[in-house]
Design a protein around this motif. Structure first.
Motif, PDB file in Angstrom:
ATOM      1  N   ARG A   1     -17.343  54.012  23.136  1.00  0.00           N
ATOM      2  CA  ARG A   1     -18.774  54.189  22.918  1.00  0.00           C
ATOM      3  C   ARG A   1     -19.577  52.916  23.201  1.00  0.00           C
ATOM      4  N   ASP A   2     -19.096  51.772  22.740  1.00  0.00           N
ATOM      5  CA  ASP A   2     -19.847  50.534  22.958  1.00  0.00           C
ATOM      6  C   ASP A   2     -19.911  50.161  24.433  1.00  0.00           C
ATOM      7  N   LYS A   3     -18.909  50.542  25.212  1.00  0.00           N
ATOM      8  CA  LYS A   3     -18.918  50.261  26.654  1.00  0.00           C
ATOM      9  C   LYS A   3     -19.969  51.105  27.364  1.00  0.00           C
ATOM     10  N   ILE A   4     -20.159  52.348  26.885  1.00  0.00           N
ATOM     11  CA  ILE A   4     -21.188  53.205  27.474  1.00  0.00           C
ATOM     12  C   ILE A   4     -22.565  52.627  27.200  1.00  0.00           C
ATOM     13  N   MET A   5     -22.774  52.147  25.978  1.00  0.00           N
ATOM     14  CA  MET A   5     -24.075  51.553  25.629  1.00  0.00           C
ATOM     15  C   MET A   5     -24.328  50.298  26.461  1.00  0.00           C
ATOM     16  N   ASP A   6     -23.311  49.449  26.599  1.00  0.00           N
ATOM     17  CA  ASP A   6     -23.461  48.238  27.419  1.00  0.00           C
ATOM     18  C   ASP A   6     -23.814  48.599  28.856  1.00  0.00           C
ATOM     19  N   SER A   7     -23.156  49.611  29.387  1.00  0.00           N
ATOM     20  CA  SER A   7     -23.403  50.033  30.754  1.00  0.00           C
ATOM     21  C   SER A   7     -24.820  50.573  30.918  1.00  0.00           C
ATOM     22  N   ALA A   8     -25.283  51.333  29.930  1.00  0.00           N
ATOM     23  CA  ALA A   8     -26.633  51.884  29.987  1.00  0.00           C
ATOM     24  C   ALA A   8     -27.679  50.776  30.018  1.00  0.00           C
ATOM     25  N   LEU A   9     -27.411  49.692  29.303  1.00  0.00           N
ATOM     26  CA  LEU A   9     -28.372  48.594  29.240  1.00  0.00           C
ATOM     27  C   LEU A   9     -28.274  47.649  30.435  1.00  0.00           C
ATOM     28  N   SER A  10     -27.049  47.391  30.894  1.00  0.00           N
ATOM     29  CA  SER A  10     -26.859  46.388  31.947  1.00  0.00           C
ATOM     30  C   SER A  10     -26.595  46.967  33.329  1.00  0.00           C
ATOM     31  N   GLY A  11     -26.205  48.233  33.388  1.00  0.00           N
ATOM     32  CA  GLY A  11     -25.870  48.836  34.673  1.00  0.00           C
ATOM     33  C   GLY A  11     -24.472  48.466  35.164  1.00  0.00           C
TER      34      GLY A  11
ATOM     35  N   TRP B   1     -16.595  53.376  37.131  1.00  0.00           N
ATOM     36  CA  TRP B   1     -17.867  53.854  37.667  1.00  0.00           C
ATOM     37  C   TRP B   1     -18.998  53.478  36.733  1.00  0.00           C
ATOM     38  N   VAL B   2     -20.211  53.651  37.204  1.00  0.00           N
ATOM     39  CA  VAL B   2     -21.400  53.433  36.384  1.00  0.00           C
ATOM     40  C   VAL B   2     -21.889  54.814  35.944  1.00  0.00           C
ATOM     41  N   PRO B   3     -21.820  55.131  34.643  1.00  0.00           N
ATOM     42  CA  PRO B   3     -22.258  56.447  34.177  1.00  0.00           C
ATOM     43  C   PRO B   3     -23.735  56.672  34.478  1.00  0.00           C
ATOM     44  N   GLY B   4     -24.042  57.896  34.873  1.00  0.00           N
ATOM     45  CA  GLY B   4     -25.431  58.190  35.169  1.00  0.00           C
ATOM     46  C   GLY B   4     -25.749  59.667  35.110  1.00  0.00           C
ATOM     47  N   ARG B   5     -24.756  60.492  34.811  1.00  0.00           N
ATOM     48  CA  ARG B   5     -24.972  61.935  34.762  1.00  0.00           C
ATOM     49  C   ARG B   5     -24.591  62.472  33.395  1.00  0.00           C
ATOM     50  N   ASP B   6     -25.105  63.648  33.084  1.00  0.00           N
ATOM     51  CA  ASP B   6     -24.817  64.296  31.807  1.00  0.00           C
ATOM     52  C   ASP B   6     -23.368  64.774  31.791  1.00  0.00           C
ATOM     53  N   PRO B   7     -22.509  64.186  30.939  1.00  0.00           N
ATOM     54  CA  PRO B   7     -21.091  64.561  30.936  1.00  0.00           C
ATOM     55  C   PRO B   7     -20.847  65.991  30.478  1.00  0.00           C
ATOM     56  N   LYS B   8     -21.822  66.601  29.804  1.00  0.00           N
ATOM     57  CA  LYS B   8     -21.644  67.968  29.326  1.00  0.00           C
ATOM     58  C   LYS B   8     -21.630  68.978  30.476  1.00  0.00           C
ATOM     59  N   LYS B   9     -22.064  68.560  31.666  1.00  0.00           N
ATOM     60  CA  LYS B   9     -22.081  69.438  32.834  1.00  0.00           C
ATOM     61  C   LYS B   9     -20.714  69.548  33.498  1.00  0.00           C
TER      62      LYS B   9
END
Length: 94
Positions: free
Chosen positions: A38-48, A59-67
């Motif tokens: 979870r903390d890695k996802i937050m870091d990625s969201a803030l820093s890219g 990879w760099v997350p950018g899509r809704d994982p629920k899809k």
């Protein structure tokens, strides 16, 4: 006969290269939701910056994982960890 071996029927050889398979779709059929801390996802969201899933995908997350369906390898690894299974499900990122 291998596609990279010369043909032996004549006095000269010809290399035959395979034709690449081109896909004109958006590639969603090859995408999965992966387990990431979870903390890695937050870091990625803030820093890219990219994240690393349990299966090793970077990879760099950018899509809704629920899809997307859950990556079978991530699920297998997660289920094998202590506390895995239905309790304490990890976060998914896409």
């Amino acid at each position: 006969m291998s596609t990279l071996e010369p043909e032996r029927s004549g006095s000269t050889g010809t290399l035959v290269e395979p034709v690449p398979q081109l896909s004109h779709g958006d590639g969603d059929h090859e995408r999965f939701a992966h387990y990431v801390k979870r903390d890695k996802i937050m870091d990625s969201a803030l820093s890219g910056s990219p994240v690393v899933a349990l299966c090793g995908k970077v990879w760099v997350p950018g899509r809704d994982p629920k899809k997307y369906p859950v990556c079978p390898m991530c699920k297998e690894i997660f289920d094998g960890l202590d506390g895995g299974g239905d309790k304490g499900k990890g976060d998914q990122g896409k």
